[in-house]
Design a protein around this motif. Structure first.
Motif, PDB file in Angstrom:
ATOM      1  N   ALA A   4     -19.213 -32.367 -67.606  1.00 55.07           N
ATOM      2  CA  ALA A   4     -18.609 -33.684 -67.853  1.00 55.07           C
ATOM      3  C   ALA A   4     -19.392 -34.773 -67.140  1.00 55.07           C
ATOM      4  O   ALA A   4     -19.652 -35.847 -67.700  1.00 55.07           O
ATOM      5  N   ARG A   5     -19.792 -34.496 -65.876  1.00 56.42           N
ATOM      6  CA  ARG A   5     -20.528 -35.505 -65.106  1.00 56.42           C
ATOM      7  C   ARG A   5     -21.873 -35.817 -65.768  1.00 56.42           C
ATOM      8  O   ARG A   5     -22.274 -36.974 -65.873  1.00 56.42           O
ATOM      9  N   LYS A   6     -22.585 -34.785 -66.220  1.00 55.69           N
ATOM     10  CA  LYS A   6     -23.888 -34.992 -66.866  1.00 55.69           C
ATOM     11  C   LYS A   6     -23.747 -35.780 -68.170  1.00 55.69           C
ATOM     12  O   LYS A   6     -24.613 -36.575 -68.537  1.00 55.69           O
ATOM     13  N   LEU A   7     -22.640 -35.556 -68.883  1.00 51.87           N
ATOM     14  CA  LEU A   7     -22.416 -36.254 -70.151  1.00 51.87           C
ATOM     15  C   LEU A   7     -21.804 -37.632 -69.955  1.00 51.87           C
ATOM     16  O   LEU A   7     -21.684 -38.407 -70.903  1.00 51.87           O
ATOM     17  N   GLY A   8     -21.383 -37.925 -68.713  1.00 48.15           N
ATOM     18  CA  GLY A   8     -20.809 -39.233 -68.426  1.00 48.15           C
ATOM     19  C   GLY A   8     -19.404 -39.408 -68.970  1.00 48.15           C
ATOM     20  O   GLY A   8     -18.984 -40.513 -69.325  1.00 48.15           O
ATOM     21  N   ILE A   9     -18.650 -38.303 -69.055  1.00 46.59           N
ATOM     22  CA  ILE A   9     -17.277 -38.362 -69.560  1.00 46.59           C
ATOM     23  C   ILE A   9     -16.360 -37.621 -68.602  1.00 46.59           C
ATOM     24  O   ILE A   9     -16.820 -36.950 -67.682  1.00 46.59           O
ATOM     25  N   SER A  10     -15.037 -37.743 -68.807  1.00 46.76           N
ATOM     26  CA  SER A  10     -14.081 -37.030 -67.967  1.00 46.76           C
ATOM     27  C   SER A  10     -13.942 -35.588 -68.462  1.00 46.76           C
ATOM     28  O   SER A  10     -14.312 -35.255 -69.589  1.00 46.76           O
ATOM     29  N   ARG A  11     -13.382 -34.731 -67.607  1.00 41.17           N
ATOM     30  CA  ARG A  11     -13.139 -33.343 -68.018  1.00 41.17           C
ATOM     31  C   ARG A  11     -12.164 -33.284 -69.179  1.00 41.17           C
ATOM     32  O   ARG A  11     -12.288 -32.448 -70.075  1.00 41.17           O
ATOM     33  N   LYS A  12     -11.177 -34.185 -69.167  1.00 41.36           N
ATOM     34  CA  LYS A  12     -10.204 -34.227 -70.259  1.00 41.36           C
ATOM     35  C   LYS A  12     -10.896 -34.560 -71.575  1.00 41.36           C
ATOM     36  O   LYS A  12     -10.640 -33.944 -72.607  1.00 41.36           O
ATOM     37  N   CYS A  13     -11.815 -35.536 -71.532  1.00 40.16           N
ATOM     38  CA  CYS A  13     -12.556 -35.916 -72.733  1.00 40.16           C
ATOM     39  C   CYS A  13     -13.446 -34.771 -73.201  1.00 40.16           C
ATOM     40  O   CYS A  13     -13.578 -34.516 -74.405  1.00 40.16           O
ATOM     41  N   LEU A  14     -14.065 -34.050 -72.241  1.00 38.09           N
ATOM     42  CA  LEU A  14     -14.893 -32.895 -72.591  1.00 38.09           C
ATOM     43  C   LEU A  14     -14.060 -31.847 -73.318  1.00 38.09           C
ATOM     44  O   LEU A  14     -14.476 -31.302 -74.346  1.00 38.09           O
ATOM     45  N   TRP A  15     -12.851 -31.582 -72.791  1.00 34.62           N
ATOM     46  CA  TRP A  15     -11.982 -30.596 -73.428  1.00 34.62           C
ATOM     47  C   TRP A  15     -11.603 -31.030 -74.843  1.00 34.62           C
ATOM     48  O   TRP A  15     -11.631 -30.231 -75.787  1.00 34.62           O
ATOM     49  N   GLU A  16     -11.263 -32.318 -75.005  1.00 40.35           N
ATOM     50  CA  GLU A  16     -10.850 -32.803 -76.319  1.00 40.35           C
ATOM     51  C   GLU A  16     -11.985 -32.701 -77.329  1.00 40.35           C
ATOM     52  O   GLU A  16     -11.777 -32.354 -78.496  1.00 40.35           O
ATOM     53  N   ARG A  17     -13.222 -33.020 -76.887  1.00 41.69           N
ATOM     54  CA  ARG A  17     -14.354 -32.916 -77.816  1.00 41.69           C
ATOM     55  C   ARG A  17     -14.643 -31.460 -78.162  1.00 41.69           C
ATOM     56  O   ARG A  17     -15.041 -31.153 -79.289  1.00 41.69           O
ATOM     57  N   ARG A  18     -14.470 -30.572 -77.198  1.00 41.58           N
ATOM     58  CA  ARG A  18     -14.635 -29.145 -77.510  1.00 41.58           C
ATOM     59  C   ARG A  18     -13.676 -28.743 -78.627  1.00 41.58           C
ATOM     60  O   ARG A  18     -14.052 -28.036 -79.569  1.00 41.58           O
ATOM     61  N   GLN A  19     -12.414 -29.192 -78.498  1.00 40.48           N
ATOM     62  CA  GLN A  19     -11.415 -28.836 -79.507  1.00 40.48           C
ATOM     63  C   GLN A  19     -11.783 -29.399 -80.873  1.00 40.48           C
ATOM     64  O   GLN A  19     -11.699 -28.714 -81.893  1.00 40.48           O
ATOM     65  N   ARG A  20     -12.214 -30.676 -80.882  1.00 41.04           N
ATOM     66  CA  ARG A  20     -12.522 -31.334 -82.151  1.00 41.04           C
ATOM     67  C   ARG A  20     -13.733 -30.709 -82.841  1.00 41.04           C
ATOM     68  O   ARG A  20     -13.780 -30.592 -84.063  1.00 41.04           O
ATOM     69  N   LEU A  21     -14.730 -30.297 -82.027  1.00 41.26           N
ATOM     70  CA  LEU A  21     -15.970 -29.758 -82.596  1.00 41.26           C
ATOM     71  C   LEU A  21     -15.948 -28.237 -82.690  1.00 41.26           C
ATOM     72  O   LEU A  21     -16.889 -27.646 -83.204  1.00 41.26           O
ATOM     73  N   GLY A  22     -14.868 -27.609 -82.181  1.00 40.81           N
ATOM     74  CA  GLY A  22     -14.769 -26.158 -82.275  1.00 40.81           C
ATOM     75  C   GLY A  22     -15.746 -25.432 -81.377  1.00 40.81           C
ATOM     76  O   GLY A  22     -16.325 -24.411 -81.779  1.00 40.81           O
ATOM     77  N   ILE A  23     -15.951 -25.939 -80.154  1.00 40.74           N
ATOM     78  CA  ILE A  23     -16.868 -25.295 -79.205  1.00 40.74           C
ATOM     79  C   ILE A  23     -16.026 -24.609 -78.134  1.00 40.74           C
ATOM     80  O   ILE A  23     -15.538 -25.271 -77.216  1.00 40.74           O
ATOM     81  N   PRO A  24     -15.823 -23.305 -78.202  1.00 40.51           N
ATOM     82  CA  PRO A  24     -14.987 -22.634 -77.201  1.00 40.51           C
ATOM     83  C   PRO A  24     -15.701 -22.515 -75.865  1.00 40.51           C
ATOM     84  O   PRO A  24     -16.936 -22.538 -75.806  1.00 40.51           O
ATOM     85  N   ARG A  25     -14.907 -22.426 -74.795  1.00 44.93           N
ATOM     86  CA  ARG A  25     -15.501 -22.174 -73.478  1.00 44.93           C
ATOM     87  C   ARG A  25     -15.936 -20.721 -73.402  1.00 44.93           C
ATOM     88  O   ARG A  25     -15.266 -19.830 -73.884  1.00 44.93           O
ATOM     89  N   ARG A  26     -17.107 -20.479 -72.772  1.00 44.18           N
ATOM     90  CA  ARG A  26     -17.575 -19.125 -72.591  1.00 44.18           C
ATOM     91  C   ARG A  26     -16.690 -18.419 -71.576  1.00 44.18           C
ATOM     92  O   ARG A  26     -16.388 -18.955 -70.518  1.00 44.18           O
ATOM     93  N   LYS A  27     -16.309 -17.187 -71.884  1.00 43.40           N
ATOM     94  CA  LYS A  27     -15.444 -16.439 -70.976  1.00 43.40           C
ATOM     95  C   LYS A  27     -16.126 -16.201 -69.627  1.00 43.40           C
ATOM     96  O   LYS A  27     -15.491 -16.127 -68.599  1.00 43.40           O
ATOM     97  N   SER A  28     -17.450 -16.093 -69.645  1.00 42.37           N
ATOM     98  CA  SER A  28     -18.183 -15.800 -68.426  1.00 42.37           C
ATOM     99  C   SER A  28     -18.470 -17.026 -67.602  1.00 42.37           C
ATOM    100  O   SER A  28     -18.946 -16.951 -66.486  1.00 42.37           O
ATOM    101  N   ALA A  29     -18.175 -18.228 -68.166  1.00 35.26           N
ATOM    102  CA  ALA A  29     -18.503 -19.465 -67.460  1.00 35.26           C
ATOM    103  C   ALA A  29     -17.601 -19.610 -66.246  1.00 35.26           C
ATOM    104  O   ALA A  29     -16.445 -19.245 -66.241  1.00 35.26           O
TER     105      ALA A  29
END
Length: 472
Positions: free
Chosen positions: A444-469
């Motif tokens: 989120a910091r590298k992209l210049g957005i909040s964690r909440k915004c990062l989560w919302e964009r993941r949902q909208r674009l269908g990018i799941p979090r890696r289980k190993s992350a």
């Protein structure tokens, strides 16, 4: 102009919060402790008090009784989120977890102040509040009752269902895309129910770390896990007698789903680490942008819980399907900005109104609100131009007339998203490339957005979090 008191011992946080609120046209005073606040100010004279929970000397909850009815918003870290439950029981109007998103703080403050204005105006049936809640309207009796704008057919149907369902204790599942206002519907259900005087506890299931979700929801006993130095009540228990709103319930882990099912079936909870059950009386309202039925078939969501939740299903249409509502909501948001900035002259240009009607708003009401807030702040004249809205759209000729749904007469308007695809591609490639070795906070910091915004964009674009992350 609303007057807000900030009580926070961390100078950096206090100063940043003061600047944020002052930029949004609030009058702000500050103190570093409860004692300093008592010595310097008449605490009940404020419209809202925003206080950290842990302060030198007395805790922030001491301000609840000192405020004599003035709402107190408690700030707390995830490590002490369980204490926020106790704060709610003691009379705090709400709590917000650190680190908070700026938009989340502003929306919470605006909602609390709006609710206070409504309560203050009820006994005398005085004039309507000048600052509508997100998506709220004040010139339609049905919409005004529910606090939501909506003249289009799908919204009028939804209003009818809300009014029928609200007085019951049936579980409700609200479905709709991110940013469509699902929490507003949940709040309308609560406010029109027999539970309206009891608390409504809102929980974003995706925002609480998976390792904490069960203890946050159901509480824990002393010694239940490392660091559990005392027993704590959970958020379900805090909602006893009222409404529990679980946003993004599709993100709830399977183990927590099993515990939630027990609440719905037996009306009881068992804290983590306890062998004793206790009765609770809660009405569950859940929301999701995901297809729970498909998740259930794939084993990602409990099928028995799905059917328990699906007693009443309410579908919230995306903004692009709401016709002329879009411009009405936009004008309501602009009226709020006018009130915050003490300026009643801001208005949309004709081109800006046309752009608002034609743009597909993939981020729905949340995107619309943010665009208008940004435009109002940056505008150097009283007329807001289409450029200030920051949306990428090619307008139809201005001499066309529009029908009551906001569609140009004699032409077809494409509903295809008009986002800058290169930016979305960059976001997607960056996340996929770096999520294996970066936390969510670092991404989120590298992209210049909040964690909440990062989560919302993941949902909208269908990018799941890696289980190993690593959890951020």
């Amino acid at each position: 102009m609303s007057h807000i008191l900030i009580v926070e011992d961390e100078t950096i946080i206090r100063s940043a919060l003061r600047r944020l609120l002052e930029r949004n046209q609030y009058e702000v005073s500050e103190a570093g402790s409860v004692q300093e606040a008592q010595e310097r100010f008449s605490i009940p004279s404020f419209d809202l008090i925003v206080s950290d929970l842990r302060l030198p000397g007395a805790p922030g909850t001491e301000l609840i009784k000192l405020a004599e009815g003035t709402p107190v918003l408690i700030m707390t870290s995830y490590a002490s989120l369980r204490s926020a439950v106790d704060s709610m029981k003691m009379g705090a109007v709400d709590y917000i977890a650190k680190p908070f998103d700026h938009d989340e703080m502003l929306q919470t403050v605006a909602r609390i102040l709006h609710d206070r204005q409504q309560v203050a105006s009820m006994p005398a049936e005085s004039s309507r509040s000048a600052a509508p809640a997100a998506g709220a309207t004040s010139d339609d009796s049905v919409n005004g009752e529910l606090g939501i704008i909506g003249r289009c057919g799908p919204m009028q149907d939804l209003f009818g269902k809300i009014r029928k369902v609200a007085p019951t204790d049936s579980n409700v599942l609200i479905q709709g895309e991110s940013g469509t206002g699902k929490e507003l519907v949940a709040r309308a259900l609560h406010n029109l129910s027999r539970r309206a005087k009891a608390p409504m506890i809102s929980v974003n299931c995706a925002a609480i770390p998976e390792t904490l979700i069960e203890s946050e929801l159901f509480g824990h006993e002393k010694g239940a896990f490392t660091g559990a130095s005392a027993g704590r009540a959970g958020l379900v228990e805090a909602a006893d007698g009222g409404t529990l709103f679980l946003d993004e319930i599709g993100e709830l882990p399977l183990e927590a789903q099993a515990r939630l099912l027990r609440v719905l079936q037996e009306g009881e909870i068992r804290r983590v680490g306890s062998t004793q059950s206790q009765k609770v009386d809660v009405r569950l309202v859940a929301a999701t942008h995901r297809d729970l039925k498909t998740l259930a078939k794939n084993g990602q969501f409990r099928e028995d819980l799905y059917y328990r939740l699906h007693v009443i299903a309410l579908k919230l249409p995306p903004l692009r399907e709401r016709g002329a509502d879009v411009l009405e909501i936009a004008k309501a948001f602009l009226a709020r900005q006018n009130e915050r900035m003490g300026n009643d002259g801001l208005h949309f240009s004709r081109e800006a109104e046309q752009a608002v009607r034609q743009y597909s708003w993939p981020g729905n009401v949340r995107e619309l609100e943010n665009a208008i807030e940004r435009a109002a702040i940056l505008s150097e004249s009283e007329e807001i131009s289409v450029e200030l809205l920051g949306i990428d759209i090619e307008l139809d000729p201005l001499d066309e007339d529009f029908d009551e749904s906001g569609v140009p007469l004699g032409s077809a308007v494409s509903n295809e998203p008009t986002e800058d695809l290169s930016l979305e591609d960059y976001f997607q490639h960056f996340v996929l490339e770096h999520q294996d070795h970066m936390t969510e906070t670092e991404l989120a910091r590298k992209l210049g957005i909040s964690r909440k915004c990062l989560w919302e964009r993941r949902q909208r674009l269908g990018i799941p979090r890696r289980k190993s992350a690593t959890a951020g």
